[in-house]
Design a protein around this motif. Sequence first.
Motif, PDB file in Angstrom:
ATOM      1  N   PRO A 111      29.901 118.148 -41.391  1.00  0.00           N
ATOM      2  CA  PRO A 111      29.747 118.806 -40.719  1.00  0.00           C
ATOM      3  C   PRO A 111      28.267 120.290 -41.492  1.00  0.00           C
ATOM      4  N   LYS A 112      28.217 120.515 -39.997  1.00  0.00           N
ATOM      5  CA  LYS A 112      26.940 121.610 -39.241  1.00  0.00           C
ATOM      6  C   LYS A 112      27.286 122.279 -39.924  1.00  0.00           C
ATOM      7  N   GLY A 113      26.569 122.757 -40.966  1.00  0.00           N
ATOM      8  CA  GLY A 113      26.521 124.094 -41.937  1.00  0.00           C
ATOM      9  C   GLY A 113      27.632 124.065 -43.328  1.00  0.00           C
ATOM     10  N   LEU A 114      28.138 123.122 -44.195  1.00  0.00           N
ATOM     11  CA  LEU A 114      28.679 123.117 -44.631  1.00  0.00           C
ATOM     12  C   LEU A 114      27.764 123.170 -45.804  1.00  0.00           C
ATOM     13  N   ARG A 115      28.228 124.009 -47.446  1.00  0.00           N
ATOM     14  CA  ARG A 115      27.668 124.133 -48.412  1.00  0.00           C
ATOM     15  C   ARG A 115      28.619 123.513 -49.308  1.00  0.00           C
ATOM     16  N   CYS A 116      27.934 123.113 -50.193  1.00  0.00           N
ATOM     17  CA  CYS A 116      28.729 121.810 -51.465  1.00  0.00           C
ATOM     18  C   CYS A 116      27.692 121.241 -52.349  1.00  0.00           C
ATOM     19  N   THR A 117      28.533 121.743 -53.193  1.00  0.00           N
ATOM     20  CA  THR A 117      27.530 120.479 -54.508  1.00  0.00           C
ATOM     21  C   THR A 117      28.307 119.093 -54.663  1.00  0.00           C
ATOM     22  N   TRP A 118      27.367 118.681 -54.529  1.00  0.00           N
ATOM     23  CA  TRP A 118      27.473 117.030 -54.726  1.00  0.00           C
ATOM     24  C   TRP A 118      27.625 117.168 -56.597  1.00  0.00           C
ATOM     25  N   GLU A 119      28.772 116.300 -57.461  1.00  0.00           N
ATOM     26  CA  GLU A 119      28.671 115.781 -58.248  1.00  0.00           C
ATOM     27  C   GLU A 119      28.554 113.850 -58.261  1.00  0.00           C
TER      28      GLU A 119
END
Length: 113
Positions: A91-99
């Motif tokens: 979704p638009k707006g998601l902030r995350c870290t991809w491992e």
Amino acid sequence: MASSCHEEPSSSEPSPETTISDIKIEHEPPDSRLSELGIRSWPKWGCPPGKFPLKFDAEETCYFLKGKVRAYMSGSSEYVEFGAGDLVVIPKGLRCTWEVSIAVDKHYKFDCS
């Protein structure tokens, strides 16, 4: 700063209305579904193993040809896992870290509306 239509590295905290569970994953969709979406005509993107903080300024639909990813919310142990053979909507707006444990190769499309 104007919003753009791409993934950006980010170290900011996620907005409260978007959670990691908002990521939709369709495991091994049939070829008919991939053809219907026109996935093979979408651009490709890849990355090596590592950790990548990301902010999605637009909804992204992607189909993983290769790879394995755990997506973590910033500052949380909550994650979802996806990879080769998965159709994923972020979704638009998601902030995350991809491992990324296995190098990624994917087709992607942004919905910039």
